[in-house]
Motif scaffolding. Structure first.
Motif, PDB file in Angstrom:
ATOM      1  N   ARG A  79      65.394 -10.834 -55.913  1.00  0.00           N
ATOM      2  CA  ARG A  79      66.357  -9.761 -55.643  1.00  0.00           C
ATOM      3  C   ARG A  79      65.802  -8.414 -56.103  1.00  0.00           C
ATOM      4  N   LYS A  83      65.170  -5.210 -53.758  1.00  0.00           N
ATOM      5  CA  LYS A  83      65.876  -3.954 -54.030  1.00  0.00           C
ATOM      6  C   LYS A  83      64.884  -2.812 -54.254  1.00  0.00           C
ATOM      7  N   CYS A  86      63.951  -1.763 -50.939  1.00  0.00           N
ATOM      8  CA  CYS A  86      65.045  -1.003 -50.324  1.00  0.00           C
ATOM      9  C   CYS A  86      65.008   0.450 -50.779  1.00  0.00           C
ATOM     10  N   ILE A 142      72.700  -7.738 -51.262  1.00  0.00           N
ATOM     11  CA  ILE A 142      71.822  -6.610 -50.954  1.00  0.00           C
ATOM     12  C   ILE A 142      72.260  -5.924 -49.662  1.00  0.00           C
ATOM     13  N   GLU A 145      75.240  -3.497 -49.881  1.00  0.00           N
ATOM     14  CA  GLU A 145      74.925  -2.143 -50.335  1.00  0.00           C
ATOM     15  C   GLU A 145      74.412  -1.293 -49.171  1.00  0.00           C
TER      16      GLU A 145
END
Length: 207
Positions: A79, A83, A86, A142, A145
């Motif tokens: 994760r 992220k 991202c 995820i 978001e």
């Protein structure tokens, strides 16, 4: 002065301890992965893990309550990787279809490509529904978001956010599964483009 030296000593000791903790956890993660490839998650026991990692039972339980928490610890690392991607590659990019760029997708595809055996074990009949559940739940969180920046959650929306999130993740997972089942005939970047083409066709229709 003595106080400063003591503080430095304590800091160095903490760093060494942190490295030891991480090293032990990585050994347990690696043991879990090897066993998942060999026999599937469901069949693995704590004894299997500690034998493979060559650690004591008490050492295992000082880090994790059970094998599910061990699994979750590794998914948490994944994760963080996704992220980070991202953040590096903004969720909204003009380089992608319709201007949308889901930041997690390419990094996830590349991760799967680098760990083919593990993911094939995960998606096999013996892989364990629990593993798939936790991976998809992580992707849902995820994606939530990212979707929030694209599709405001309001009573006037044509489609609720939760439905859009489910659509995006399941579209991605379908593409990922097809890719693995067909021995990855396309690159991760090509599959990422296919995902965005399909995902955008749905997301753009509900704006």
């Amino acid at each position: 002065m003595n106080e400063t030296v003591q503080q430095r000593g304590a800091t160095m000791g903490e760093k060494k301890e942190d490295r030891r903790v991480q090293r032990t956890r990585n050994m347990l993660y690696d043991a879990l992965f090897d066993l998942m490839i060999e026999k599937g998650y469901d069949a693995i026991t704590i004894q299997d893990i500690i034998d493979r990692a060559n650690v004591g039972r008490s050492t295992f339980y000082s880090h994790f309550m059970d094998k599910e928490q061990l699994l979750l610890g590794n998914i948490e690392q994944l994760r963080e990787l996704l992220k980070e991607q991202c953040s590096t590659h903004s969720s909204l990019s003009t380089e992608r279809v319709g201007g949308y760029r889901f930041g997690f997708s390419l990094a996830m595809l590349q991760h799967v490509q680098s760990h083919k055996q593990i993911y094939r074990a995960v998606t096999s009949k013996q892989g364990g529904t629990l593993v798939l559940y936790h991976i998809k739940r992580m992707l849902m969180e995820i994606t939530r978001e990212e979707i929030s920046a694209i599709l405001p959650n309001s009573d006037n929306s044509k489609v609720p956010q939760d439905v859009a999130i489910d659509f995006v993740v399941n579209t991605f997972w379908s593409i990922l599964t097809w890719w693995m089942e067909n021995n990855m005939p396309y690159s991760a970047a090509e599959m990422d483009q296919m995902f965005h083409t399909l995902a955008f066709s749905g997301v753009s229709a509900i704006q």
